[in-house]
Write an enzyme that holds these catalytic residues in place. Sequence first.
Site, PDB file in Angstrom:
ATOM      1  N   GLU A 153       0.818  -1.219   0.000  1.00 17.05           N
ATOM      2  CA  GLU A 153       0.000   0.000   0.000  1.00 17.05           C
ATOM      3  C   GLU A 153       0.851   1.269   0.000  1.00 17.05           C
ATOM      4  O   GLU A 153       0.515   2.243  -0.664  1.00 17.05           O
ATOM      5  CB  GLU A 153      -0.959  -0.025   1.196  1.00 17.05           C
ATOM      6  CG  GLU A 153      -2.030  -1.110   1.027  1.00 17.05           C
ATOM      7  CD  GLU A 153      -2.915  -1.245   2.241  1.00 17.05           C
ATOM      8  OE1 GLU A 153      -2.397  -1.671   3.294  1.00 17.05           O
ATOM      9  OE2 GLU A 153      -4.113  -0.928   2.157  1.00 17.05           O
ATOM     10  N   GLU A 169      -4.440  -9.943   3.699  1.00 12.34           N
ATOM     11  CA  GLU A 169      -5.326  -9.554   4.813  1.00 12.34           C
ATOM     12  C   GLU A 169      -6.508 -10.483   5.047  1.00 12.34           C
ATOM     13  O   GLU A 169      -6.815 -10.835   6.179  1.00 12.34           O
ATOM     14  CB  GLU A 169      -5.844  -8.120   4.604  1.00 12.34           C
ATOM     15  CG  GLU A 169      -4.811  -7.039   4.894  1.00 12.34           C
ATOM     16  CD  GLU A 169      -3.902  -6.754   3.712  1.00 12.34           C
ATOM     17  OE1 GLU A 169      -3.949  -7.511   2.717  1.00 12.34           O
ATOM     18  OE2 GLU A 169      -3.145  -5.785   3.775  1.00 12.34           O
TER      19      GLU A 169
END
Length: 706
Positions: free
Chosen positions: A107, A127
Site C-alpha cells: 500500500e 489480509e
Amino acid sequence: MSTGSVVKISKHGNVAVLTVNNPPVNTLSSKVREETHAALDEMARWQDVKAALLICEGRTFFSGADISEFSGPPQEVPYREMFARIEQLTVPVVAAMHGTVMGGGLEISLACHYRLAVPSTRFSFPEVTLGIIPGAGGTQRMPRLIGVEKTLDMVLNAKPVDAKTAVEWGFVDAIIEGDLKEGALRYAEKLIAEGKGPRRTSERSVDPATGTPAIIERMKALAAKLYPNRVAPYTAIKAVSASLTLPIAKGLEYETELANESKVTPESKGAIHAFFAERETRKIPDLPADTEARAVKLAGVVGAGTMGGGIAICFANAGIPVNIIDASDEGLKRGMAGIDKTYESMVKRGRITAEEKAQRMALIMPSLKYDDLKAADVIIEAVFEDMKLKQDVFRKLDAVAKPGAILGTNTSTLDINDIANVTKRPADVIGLHFFSPANVMPLLEVIRTDTTAPVTVKTVMELAKPLRKTPVLAKVCYGFIGNRMMEGYAREAGRMTLEGATPREVDTALEKFGMAMGMLAVFDMAGVDIGVKVHQANAAQYPPDPTYYQSDFALYDAGRLGQKTSKGYYRYEPGDRTRHDDPEALAILKARAQQLGIEPRKHTEQEIVERCIYPLMNEGIRILEEGIAIRASDIDVVWTAGYGFPRYRGGPLYYADTIGLKTLLDGMLKYQKVFGPMHWQPAKLLVELVAQGKSLADWERSRRSR
Ligand SMILES: NC(=O)c1ccc[n+]([C@@H]2O[C@H](COP(=O)([O-])OP(=O)(O)OC[C@H]3O[C@@H](n4cnc5c(N)ncnc54)[C@H](O)[C@@H]3O)[C@@H](O)[C@H]2O)c1
C-alpha cells in the site's frame, strides 16, 4: 544525511533517498512511521531535491503493517496520513522494492508515484486470511492502477503475484536487473531529466469496465468458494467496488470504516489469535534462562520409510547434511527413490530448480551402517512402530552417537520414557513427532520425557526454525496432544456412520464448520488400516465399548482400506481422489451396526459438528489441566497447524471460549444423557471453570500472574 534508528535520509545528486532498516522484515511499525515523518521534515528543508527514492535494507521492502499493533487502537488514520503526505510530495517519488511486499508494504508503494522491483520481488494482499481487509489505501489505490477485477483477484486469492505479472498488470513500472539502488537512482535521474513530475495514483480514476455487476458477482462466488463462514472477503469486495463510485478521499474514509469493522469480527480475532499463538510456542517458562541450544550441523535419520524420507528432506531443505540409514538395502533404495520423486515433483511444479534438487539430494547420504551416524548432532529414529524394535535401535544409537548428540524418536503412540531408559543418556532423548508428509506439514510436536534435559528441549525448539516447523512442546501421554484429541473427534465421526449418517453427510458438516477435510475422507486418504492397526496394537488402552471404531474395522474387514484400494468410506476412480458415494460401503456399515445393535438416528448438521467438536475441545481442556501442554494456545496451534482446524476459529480451545464453556459443558451433558458417561465425561477443569463463571483465557491469566 540524517539518521534515525530505523529510517535514514541522504542525498544523491538531486535525489533524496529514504532508506528503511527495521529488521527482520521491515514492518511499518510506529517507529518507522515516526522517523519517516522526521525524514520528510528534513527533506523539506533541503534545496534542489528533484526526486525522492524509498528503499529498504535487509531481507525485503516493507513486509506489511506491524501486526502486534492490532491489539491496540486502530492505526488506519496514521497510515493514511503518512501515505497521503508521501503522495502529495511535489517531486516524483519512486519506490524500489525487493523481497516479499505484503499488505501495508504494498500500500505504501501505491502512494508513491513510480514503482520498481527486482525480478524476484513478490507482492500480495494477505489480509483476508487474517479476517481483515487492506486498510491503508490498498482497496482504493490499487483499482486505480489495475482495475477492480485484478485487485480483487489479489485480495481474495491472497497469493503472491510476481514482478513480471505486476508489470503486465501495471502496478510496477519497471524491473531492475542488477543492483536495485543503483538502478532506481538512474531511473529517478531519468525522470528528472525528462521533466517528469509526480504521478499520483489517487488522481487517476477506475476503469468501470473492470468492475461490472457480472464481475462483482463472480468475485462474490469466488469468496463463497474460498472462504465459507467468513465475512472479510465480502467486506473487501465492498471496499474495492466503492472505488468505482467514490472520490478518493471518501473512498479512503469508507475503507477505514470497513477495515475497523473487520478487526473486531470473531474471524479476525480467531485468525490473529492463531497467528500470535504460533509465535508463543517457543516460550518455555521452566527452561533456565541461560540454557543455550547446541549447534546442529549434521543430522541422522534411522528408517528410510515414509516419515524418515520426509524428515531427511526437511534437513536437506535447511541445508543441513543428513545421513539416512535403513535395515535393508531394499528399504534404503526405496526410500531414496521416494525422496528423489518428491524433489522431482517440486522441480516439475517450479518450486525448485533442477540444480537445487541436485544440491539437496547431495546432502542426503544413504547408508546401511549405524557407524555413519557417529558424528551427527541430532539423530531421529523413524522405524516401524514397535517398542522392542525402537528400544533396540536406541541401544545401537547409544553405542555409536557422539556425546551430546540429541536422540529423537518419531513415535506416535509409544511411551518415550521406555525408549529413553534403555540408553545411558536419557537426558538427550526426546520425542520429535512429525506429521505426514513430513516435508510439508508445518507442525512438530516435541515431547519431553521425565528425564529430557532443558538443553535438549532448547536445541530442538531452535532446530525447528531452519526445518521450517512450528514446534509445540508436550509431555508424554498416549497420543500426545494432537492424536489424543483426535480420538474422540474421529470416534464420533465413525460412530455416526454406524447410526445411519452417510460419510458424505458427516464430512460435509465438518467441512462446513471449517475443517480442511472431513474426518472420514481423512481416513480414506491416510489408509483405514493405519488406524485399525493402532487400535489392534493398543486395545488395552481403549475404553470397553464394543462399538468403538467399529466403522473402521468393518471397512477394513471388507478390504476397503481407502484411496489406496479405491474403496473406503467412499469409492474412488483409479488415479483420482474425487469422493464418490458408495452404496456398498453404506451396506457394510449398516450390517456392522445391526450386529452391534446400534440404534439408527437422524443427524442434523449441528449434531454432527457438536458430537465431533465437543469431545475434541473437552479432551484439550483435560490436556491443559494435566499439564501435558504448556498453554491453551499451544493446543490451538497443534490443531490449526497439524489437523486442519480452521484458523479463523482460532483453534479448539479458543473456540471453546468463543462459544462459551457453559455451552460446551451443557453439550457434553446433553450427549451423556443419550450415549452414557463413558465417552461424555466433562473435564474436571471445564466443570470448575463453568462453576466459577470463568473462561479458559481467565484461567490462563490467573495462572500466569501467580
Ligand atoms: N506415517 C505416518 O503418517 C506417521 C506420522 C507420524 C509418525 N509416524 C511414526 O513414524 C514411524 C515410521 O513410520 P513410517 O510411516 O515412516 O513407516 P514405514 O513403514 O514407511 O518406514 C519404516 C522404515 O523403517 C525401516 N526399518 C525397520 N527396522 C529398521 C531398523 N532396525 N533400522 C533401520 N531401519 C529400519 C524400514 O525398512 C522402513 O523403511 C513410526 O513410529 C510411526 O508411528 C508415522
